[in-house]
Write a protein that holds these residues in place. Structure first.
Motif, short mmCIF file in Angstrom:
data_model
loop_
_atom_site.label_atom_id
_atom_site.label_comp_id
_atom_site.label_asym_id
_atom_site.label_seq_id
_atom_site.Cartn_x
_atom_site.Cartn_y
_atom_site.Cartn_z
N LEU A 275 0.86 -1.19 0.00
CA LEU A 275 0.00 0.00 0.00
C LEU A 275 0.89 1.24 0.00
CD1 LEU A 275 -2.87 -0.98 2.47
CD2 LEU A 275 -2.86 -1.06 -0.03
N ARG A 276 1.35 1.59 -1.17
CA ARG A 276 2.23 2.74 -1.33
C ARG A 276 1.39 3.97 -1.66
NH1 ARG A 276 5.75 3.07 -5.01
NH2 ARG A 276 6.67 4.68 -3.70
N ASN A 277 0.94 4.64 -0.60
CA ASN A 277 0.11 5.83 -0.74
C ASN A 277 -1.15 5.52 -1.56
OD1 ASN A 277 2.16 7.37 0.58
ND2 ASN A 277 3.27 7.47 -1.35
N ARG A 278 -1.78 4.43 -1.19
CA ARG A 278 -3.03 4.03 -1.84
C ARG A 278 -3.87 3.26 -0.83
NH1 ARG A 278 -2.25 -1.40 -3.48
NH2 ARG A 278 -4.12 -1.30 -4.75
N HIS A 279 -5.07 2.86 -1.25
CA HIS A 279 -5.95 2.13 -0.34
C HIS A 279 -6.68 1.03 -1.08
CE1 HIS A 279 -8.89 4.98 -2.12
NE2 HIS A 279 -9.76 3.99 -1.92
N LEU A 280 -7.26 0.15 -0.30
CA LEU A 280 -8.19 -0.84 -0.83
C LEU A 280 -9.40 -0.89 0.11
CD1 LEU A 280 -7.81 -3.48 1.18
CD2 LEU A 280 -5.83 -3.90 -0.25
N LEU A 281 -10.45 -1.54 -0.33
CA LEU A 281 -11.67 -1.62 0.46
C LEU A 281 -11.88 -3.04 0.95
CD1 LEU A 281 -14.06 0.50 -1.81
CD2 LEU A 281 -12.68 1.28 0.14
N VAL A 282 -12.22 -3.18 2.21
CA VAL A 282 -12.56 -4.47 2.79
C VAL A 282 -14.04 -4.44 3.13
CG1 VAL A 282 -12.24 -5.99 4.78
CG2 VAL A 282 -10.25 -4.93 3.69
N GLU A 283 -14.79 -5.36 2.54
CA GLU A 283 -16.24 -5.42 2.75
C GLU A 283 -16.61 -6.67 3.54
OE1 GLU A 283 -18.05 -5.18 -1.05
OE2 GLU A 283 -17.40 -3.12 -1.42
N ARG A 284 -17.55 -6.47 4.46
CA ARG A 284 -17.98 -7.58 5.32
C ARG A 284 -19.35 -7.24 5.88
NH1 ARG A 284 -16.76 -8.99 10.95
NH2 ARG A 284 -16.56 -11.23 11.23
N GLY A 285 -20.28 -8.15 5.74
CA GLY A 285 -21.60 -7.95 6.31
C GLY A 285 -22.32 -6.72 5.80
N GLY A 286 -22.01 -6.32 4.56
CA GLY A 286 -22.68 -5.15 4.00
C GLY A 286 -22.05 -3.82 4.35
N ASP A 287 -20.96 -3.83 5.13
CA ASP A 287 -20.27 -2.59 5.49
C ASP A 287 -18.86 -2.60 4.92
OD1 ASP A 287 -22.17 -1.06 7.14
OD2 ASP A 287 -22.08 -2.82 8.46
N THR A 288 -18.27 -1.41 4.82
CA THR A 288 -16.99 -1.26 4.14
C THR A 288 -15.98 -0.53 5.03
OG1 THR A 288 -18.12 -1.16 2.00
CG2 THR A 288 -15.84 -0.38 2.07
N LEU A 289 -14.74 -1.01 4.98
CA LEU A 289 -13.62 -0.39 5.70
C LEU A 289 -12.56 0.00 4.68
CD1 LEU A 289 -12.02 0.18 8.41
CD2 LEU A 289 -11.13 -2.17 8.18
N VAL A 290 -12.08 1.23 4.78
CA VAL A 290 -10.98 1.69 3.93
C VAL A 290 -9.67 1.31 4.61
CG1 VAL A 290 -9.82 3.69 2.90
CG2 VAL A 290 -12.33 3.62 3.03
N VAL A 291 -8.84 0.54 3.92
CA VAL A 291 -7.53 0.15 4.44
C VAL A 291 -6.48 0.85 3.59
CG1 VAL A 291 -5.94 -1.74 4.93
CG2 VAL A 291 -8.42 -2.08 5.18
N ALA A 292 -5.79 1.82 4.18
CA ALA A 292 -4.84 2.65 3.44
C ALA A 292 -3.43 2.47 4.00
CB ALA A 292 -5.26 4.12 3.52
N GLY A 293 -2.45 2.86 3.20
CA GLY A 293 -1.08 2.78 3.65
C GLY A 293 -0.24 3.88 3.02
#
Length: 409
Positions: A267-285
């Motif tokens: 995660l070089r100055n970018r993010h991805l999305l983690v989805e679970r149970g209909g909700d979303t978490l932004v995971v950035a680095g």
């Protein structure tokens, strides 16, 4: 206006002079520190009224002088251009041993001598008390070094921490985040240790596995055998990694490429999305804060770039190697930052010096109104193969939502 300008100019001149003086002083630290580390224990153990037989005094002094000469030479050969692993092991071990001897010579050399003088006044003479202090210092140092070596080389214990994030949706409640950091694969071959660490991480059945940098001391090509077990790590959602400052001493792009090859998401100055149970978490680095000064093209810590395109209403988990990035994270509305770097001080009481540079040394802390920071003590060790009162860890963070779903009957 003229008076004000002159005053500001004078203040600036004075401040520049102070900074210049501090800079000059800092230049002498590498020369002064080794002398203090070896001279103080030598005086406390051999020349503080013990009156040892002459062969003991001369032999002991010769050992301390040898340590004073060999330690910096070995560290230069081990960590300088030559990169000689055997020399690095010798220099690092002597550095750790001298730090422990110095610490306990200062503490016990003063406190124990004072206690003996007060508690047993009139019992024994000054020579006897001085020799007791010497025996105790040597005994304590030997025990701590043996224990500290075991602590450094063992597989870290798992530390579980529940972290409540107010913006976390109920579908993400119970998300398991495994954190490893500061593995510092180096001169001591720890390929088997690396395998066992990865086995422990896999036993946690994490949704997300994070490595927050300082994989190794040395290039990816040189430490590849120790790092390869990281490819066996499993996560149900993602395995993510950010660079640490030590990557920028050892061809950082090579480590980014190797982690990508091993199936980790850099995660070089970018993010991805983690989805679970209909909700979303932004995971950035973000890259480490030292990245830009490394001169490596395209490497810098850029939070705005890491969050570019992310929904501002979503909770953000940020990976940043150094805890001191948390000021920027708090200003950017990050919910939880994961960091390493400090090693918890590694060898007590070094954590007091770490606090000069970092806002926290270990554990969970709050910064601003929203942002939480978790600082790991690290999974491996840097340099001296000792950990004293700063245990290594593999961290399992369980994310909790304030609107968690009701427990099933």
């Amino acid at each position: 206006m003229t008076d004000t300008s002159e005053a500001r100019s004078a203040d600036g001149t004075a401040q520049g002079a102070r900074q210049s003086g501090l800079s000059r002083l800092m230049r002498y630290v590498p020369m002064i520190a080794p002398v203090l580390l070896w001279a103080v224990p030598c005086v406390v153990l051999l020349h503080a009224g013990q009156h040892w037989p002459l062969p003991v005094t001369l032999g002991g002094t010769a050992l301390f002088v040898t340590g004073l000469v060999v330690m910096p030479l070995a560290m230069v050969r081990g960590h300088g251009r030559r990169q000689q692993d055997r020399a690095a092991v010798v220099g690092d071990t002597l550095l750790g041993a001298s730090w422990v001897l110095f610490t306990w010579s200062v503490l016990l050399g003063v406190l124990l001598r004072l206690a003996l003088t007060v508690a047993v006044a009139g019992v024994g003479d000054g020579q006897s008390r001085a020799r007791i202090v010497g025996y105790v210092v040597l005994g304590v140092a030997a025990v701590l070094l043996a224990w500290g070596y075991h602590e450094a080389r063992r597989v870290p214990r798992v530390r579980q921490v529940d972290v409540q994030l107010p913006r976390l949706g109920p579908g993400l409640d119970g998300t398991r985040v495994a954190l490893i950091t500061d593995t510092h694969y180096g001169p001591l071959d720890r390929a088997r240790w690396s395998e066992r660490v990865c086995e422990t991480v896999n036993s946690l059945e994490a949704d997300l596995v994070c490595h927050t940098g300082d994989i190794a001391d040395g290039t990816a090509e040189r430490r590849r055998a120790q790092a390869v077990p990281l490819g066996t790590v499993r996560a149900t959602r993602a395995r993510v990694y950010v660079t640490g400052n030590h990557e920028y001493y050892s061809e950082a792009q090579g480590w980014v490429d190797l982690m990508d090859e091993l199936g980790w998401e850099p995660l070089r100055n970018r993010h991805l999305l983690v989805e679970r149970g209909g909700d979303t978490l932004v995971v950035a680095g973000v890259d480490d804060v030292t990245a830009e000064s490394s001169g490596l093209a395209g490497h810098r810590a850029h939070l705005a770039g890491a969050l570019d395109g992310a929904d501002p209403d979503l909770p953000v988990l940020l990976l940043a190697h150094q805890p001191k990035f948390v000021d920027r994270a708090a200003a950017g509305g990050v919910d939880l930052q994961l960091s390493g770097h400090t090693h918890g001080g590694q060898i007590w009481p070094f954590h007091h010096l770490v606090r000069i540079d970092q806002p926290t040394v270990a554990g969970l802390s709050r910064h601003g109104t929203r942002t939480l920071l978790y600082t790991s003590r690290g999974t491996g060790f840097w340099g001296p193969p000792f950990r004293v009162f700063a245990p290594s860890e593999i961290t399992l963070l369980v994310l909790r939502s304030p609107q968690r779903p009701p427990a099933q009957p």
